[in-house]
Scaffold this active site. Structure first.
Site, PDB file in Angstrom:
ATOM      1  N   GLU A 206      19.214  35.533  13.865  1.00  0.00           N
ATOM      2  CA  GLU A 206      20.271  35.482  12.840  1.00  0.00           C
ATOM      3  C   GLU A 206      21.568  36.079  13.393  1.00  0.00           C
ATOM      4  O   GLU A 206      22.283  36.810  12.709  1.00  0.00           O
ATOM      5  CB  GLU A 206      19.827  36.244  11.577  1.00  0.00           C
TER       6      GLU A 206
ATOM      7  N   GLU B 102      11.150  41.700   7.740  1.00  0.00           N
ATOM      8  CA  GLU B 102      11.669  43.003   7.315  1.00  0.00           C
ATOM      9  C   GLU B 102      10.623  43.892   6.619  1.00  0.00           C
ATOM     10  O   GLU B 102      10.903  44.518   5.612  1.00  0.00           O
ATOM     11  CB  GLU B 102      12.877  42.820   6.380  1.00  0.00           C
TER      12      GLU B 102
ATOM     13  N   ASP C  14      12.974  40.915  12.071  1.00  0.00           N
ATOM     14  CA  ASP C  14      13.578  42.093  11.425  1.00  0.00           C
ATOM     15  C   ASP C  14      14.988  42.333  11.953  1.00  0.00           C
ATOM     16  O   ASP C  14      15.388  41.766  12.969  1.00  0.00           O
ATOM     17  CB  ASP C  14      12.699  43.334  11.646  1.00  0.00           C
TER      18      ASP C  14
HETATM   19  C1  XIL Z   1      20.918  35.911   3.489  1.00  0.00           C
HETATM   20  C2  XIL Z   1      21.647  34.633   3.260  1.00  0.00           C
HETATM   21  O1  XIL Z   1      22.500  34.408   4.346  1.00  0.00           O
HETATM   22  C3  XIL Z   1      22.439  34.717   1.973  1.00  0.00           C
HETATM   23  O2  XIL Z   1      23.014  33.447   1.668  1.00  0.00           O
HETATM   24  C4  XIL Z   1      21.530  35.144   0.834  1.00  0.00           C
HETATM   25  O3  XIL Z   1      22.289  35.317  -0.338  1.00  0.00           O
HETATM   26  C5  XIL Z   1      20.826  36.425   1.171  1.00  0.00           C
HETATM   27  O4  XIL Z   1      20.117  36.245   2.377  1.00  0.00           O
HETATM   28  N1  XIL Z   1      18.264  38.835   6.732  1.00  0.00           N
HETATM   29  C6  XIL Z   1      17.578  37.686   6.517  1.00  0.00           C
HETATM   30  C7  XIL Z   1      18.250  36.513   5.904  1.00  0.00           C
HETATM   31  O5  XIL Z   1      16.430  37.569   6.948  1.00  0.00           O
HETATM   32  O6  XIL Z   1      17.359  35.728   5.155  1.00  0.00           O
HETATM   33  C8  XIL Z   1      19.399  36.931   5.052  1.00  0.00           C
HETATM   34  O7  XIL Z   1      20.083  35.748   4.624  1.00  0.00           O
HETATM   35  C9  XIL Z   1      20.315  37.845   5.825  1.00  0.00           C
HETATM   36  C10 XIL Z   1      19.598  39.101   6.238  1.00  0.00           C
END
Ligand code: XIL
Length: 784
Positions: free
Chosen positions: A584, A477, A521
């Site tokens: 993700e 990011e 990202d």
């Molecule tokens: C999130 C987790 O899922 C949560 O448990 C934590 O509190 C915050 O981070 N983008 C990312 C991830 O790259 O690392 C994030 O994960 C979600 C957004």
């Protein structure tokens, strides 16, 4: 001795009344019969005697003398008497005259596999027991785990030599161990019977009555008036509705009586166990007004041993009168893995690896079973991030991450590492200037120091995990498309410019030469951001900075981004000769972190279609996209659900069962409305007002939600040219078409001026689930 044995007592109870625990006295010793009633000395010189010197009740008690150690005292063998249930243990104690005040305790020595555990049951204040009065000790006792081979209760003292009396000792079974609930009926109170349906005033002076003055649904609700304290309100006995160890969704609709000022209401539980009462909040304070019905709702894990439980509605403060209606307590089945399902990982194995984000709890039990069945890759959701791995400089913590890596290795799964450089979840020390003790300002020294800290961190992680982690999200990011140079204004950027990106990739390659290195990202399919990523990767490659792949987080929702931007993005970035993954993936059913209190079936159906289409896109991108990792497995754990916001973005539901999202990936014939077809039926009416009837039939399982005819285009194919005028308000809404149901749309066309030989082709696209389930009626050479 008047002790009864527990098992007998429970069986009698079950036969005689109900399945939930009623207080049952297992042991009662008053020593009035002149014997020791089964008590034995614990410790060499200890002497027990039945005494009439003093008594708490009656004229006898148990006297202990001859103690030479704190743990000496009178004792009672509990083997065979108690099990994993919860008991209330009570004893009255008093010192022999002349003994200095001291502390007395009731303790249980529990021997498991040859190891002694000393469980504290009850104790007096430090010097709370005297020779002049009786002190009553009472406490709850339960144990879990392996059955003990020895179980000895004893009364000991902080003083090694104190002599004392014990009287009116009892062990009362107050709650059964958690187990399968005797019933899963839950509760519903709609008050349409015009009665209180089991609800009563909690305290007694408030007035609770059915009312037809207002209702959330139907005619009646339940009105509470005359409250004089915040804790007064309507109450209902839920002892035989909510059971220890089970999960429930609690929902109460509430509205204040006319004229009341806005107030906060909550749903509470009163748990009674033995002679102890505790209070618990089931649904937190929720603002309620006299203007609208408001829902108080929560998923609640009921984990209390109890003899009885009452649920009630109270206010945070004030004594407003209020209505409640449509109260429900719904049992949530415990999670189980459906064994007859095809594995997601196997279904998608010709195309991509299938991963899930995991945490410390999802790698064991049923979650572990779901994980190893459906997934062949994992990402640690939080445990490889900087705050988890190097909370203080140079001290690395890997316990959680190591457990996850071990799980993956044991099940032949791959591990993605997430993440080495990010602006979130990073401890303050990283950006702290040691000279000032405050956040770094941009100086050459700070830049050097920060890049060194970054190198050290990456080295620490990569040397620890070695080849166990095949891919790393090296930089996460870092892009902000609103900046002219595309770079997010993070502290990393402020102190190092873009050098942190170069350093991170170079260091990662140095310490994990075989790992696949990612830039990762969100919103990567937005055109601006996509171009920024393209430029970043192209720049890194042109300068020989090692980068192998781009991760698309794919935190998407029902309305965003659409499949085509995903295809376009992956295809564009593929021209750079890099690998790509969805890292993700989840599809929120809300937008901007708002969601439903009850997620409508139509929304879950739409999500099913979206899962189908996005995962079909992944299949189409074979060779360019190597993995799809979901950000979790099941809706019982997702980062999108927090507090009162409940989301459901994943392929499995809160019971770990397959959702329509799963079926969208595995077998689209399971999607509701999938068999929706349209046909051109009758044509009737005069030439200037011809009515064509289009009929839509849903032969499949499940409703076609929000079906509509979205277009109606006639194209002339023969005869002298003419211009038919179609009068239709498109789209024509067809509503939800039930399974095996049908719906029709009539389209009126003015064919004035069209010769008898005129023929037309027809294109009439239709859809359900907000366009995600689409079809078209196509006809050629259609006579007017
Ligand atoms: C999130 C987790 O899922 C949560 O448990 C934590 O509190 C915050 O981070 N983008 C990312 C991830 O790259 O690392 C994030 O994960 C979600 C957004």
């Amino acid at each position: 001795m008047k002790s009864t044995h527990g098992l007998v007592a429970i069986l009698i109870l079950a036969g005689a009344c109900s399945l939930f625990a009623q207080p049952t006295t297992l042991v009662q010793n008053d020593w009035e019969d002149g014997t020791l009633q089964g008590w034995i000395p614990r410790g060499g010189g200890v002497v027990l005697a039945n005494s009439t010197e003093v008594a708490h009740g009656g004229t006898h008690s148990l006297k202990t003398t001859g103690r030479t150690a704190g743990f000496n005292g009178p004792s009672l063998n509990l083997v065979g008497l108690i099990n994993g249930a919860t008991y209330q243990v009570t004893a009255s104690v008093r010192l022999v005259t002349g003994t200095p005040a001291t502390q007395l305790k009731i303790t249980v020595q529990r021997t498991v596999n040859g190891t002694n555990n000393f469980d504290s049951v009850a104790q007096s204040a430090a010097t709370g027991v005297t020779d002049s009065a009786w002190t009553t000790l009472t406490g709850l006792y339960s144990y879990t785990g392996t059955d003990p081979s020895a179980l000895l209760l004893y009364v000991e003292s902080a003083s090694t030599t104190a002599s004392y009396y014990v009287d009116d000792f009892s062990i009362v079974l107050v709650g059964n161990p958690p187990g399968p609930p005797p019933n899963t009926n839950g509760l519903f109170s709609g008050f349409e019977s015009g009665t209180r349906e089991g609800w009563t005033p909690r305290i007694g002076t408030e007035v609770v009555n059915p009312s037809s003055a207002d209702a959330h649904s139907g005619t009646f609700s339940l009105l509470t008036t005359g409250r004089t304290a915040a804790f007064q309100g309507p109450a209902i006995d839920v002892t035989n509705i909510m059971f220890n160890g089970s999960r429930y969704v609690i929902s109460v609709w509430a509205k204040l009586a006319p004229g009341e000022a806005s107030s906060q209401l909550r749903v509470s539980l009163q748990r009674n166990i033995g002679s102890t009462t505790t209070f618990h909040t089931a649904v937190g304070n929720t603002t309620v007004t006299s203007g609208a019905w408001v829902r108080l709702s929560a998923t609640y894990d009921f984990a209390f041993v109890n003899t009885s439980v009452t649920m009630y509605v109270e206010s945070n403060s004030g004594t407003a009168s209020f209505y409640i209606d449509d109260v429900s307590i719904t049992f949530v089945p415990p999670p189980t893995v459906e064994t007859n399902l095809a594995s997601l990982g196997q279904v998608l194995s010709p195309y991509v690896f299938v991963g899930a984000a995991v945490n410390a709890t999802t790698i064991s039990g049923v979650h572990g079973d779901l994980l190893s069945k459906h997934f062949n890759s994992i990402t640690s959701e939080n445990d490889m991030k900087w705050d988890a791995t190097e909370a203080s400089e140079g001290t690395f913590t890997f316990a959680n991450a190591d457990a996850q890596v071990s799980f993956a290795k044991a099940h032949g799964m791959r591990v993605r590492g997430h993440t080495l450089v990010w602006h979130n979840q990073i401890p303050a020390w990283v950006f702290t200037d040691p000279n000032t003790g405050t956040t770094m300002t941009p100086t050459p020294q700070n830049k050097t120091l920060l890049l060194q800290r970054l190198r050290n961190h990456i080295q620490g992680l990569l040397t620890h995990f070695g080849s166990d982690v095949y891919a790393w999200d090296v930089v996460n990011e870092a892009i902000d498309p609103s900046q002219s140079d595309c770079l997010r204004r993070s502290t990393w950027y402020t102190i190092t410019g873009k050098d942190f990106i170069d350093t991170a990739f170079q260091t990662a390659r140095q310490f994990a030469p075989n790992a696949k290195l990612f830039y990762n990202d969100f919103s990567t399919t937005d055109t601006g951001k996509r171009q920024c990523i393209f430029n970043l990767v192209a720049d890194l490659k042109s300068r020989g900075i090692p980068i192998d792949a781009v991760g698309h987080q794919m935190h998407i929702n029902l309305n965003y981004p659409g499949v085509q931007p995903v295809l376009d993005t992956v295809n564009q970035l593929a021209t750079l000769g890099i690998d790509q993954q969805f890292t993700e993936f989840d599809i929120s059913v809300g937008t901007s972190f708002t969601a439903y209190s009850d997620i409508p079936a139509s929304v879950l159906a739409q999500q099913g279609y979206e899962y189908r289409d996005y995962l079909n896109a992944a299949r189409l991108l074979q060779g360019k996209l190597s993995s799809v990792t979901f950000w979790g497995m099941a809706d019982d754990h997702t980062w999108l659900t927090s507090g009162t916001v409940v989301d459901a973005p994943l392929p499995f539901d809160t019971s770990l069962h397959a959702k329509l999202a799963y079926w969208g990936i595995v077998d689209q014939s399971q999607l509701p409305g999938i068999a929706l077809t349209g046909t051109l039926g009758t044509k009737a009416g005069p030439q200037n007002a011809r009515v064509w009837t289009l009929t839509f039939s849903n032969a499949g399982t499940g409703a076609a939600y929000g079906a509509q005819l979205s277009g109606f285009t006639l194209t002339q194919t023969s005869g002298a040219a003419c211009t038919p005028v179609v009068s239709a308000a498109l789209p024509v809404a067809l509503g939800d078409i039930a399974a095996n149901g049908s719906a029709s749309a009539n389209i009126t066309i003015d064919f004035t001026g069209c010769p008898a030989l005129a023929r037309f082709s027809l294109s009439a696209p239709y859809s359900s689930s907000n366009g995600w389930n689409a079809g078209a009626i196509l006809r050629n050479n259609e006579f007017r």
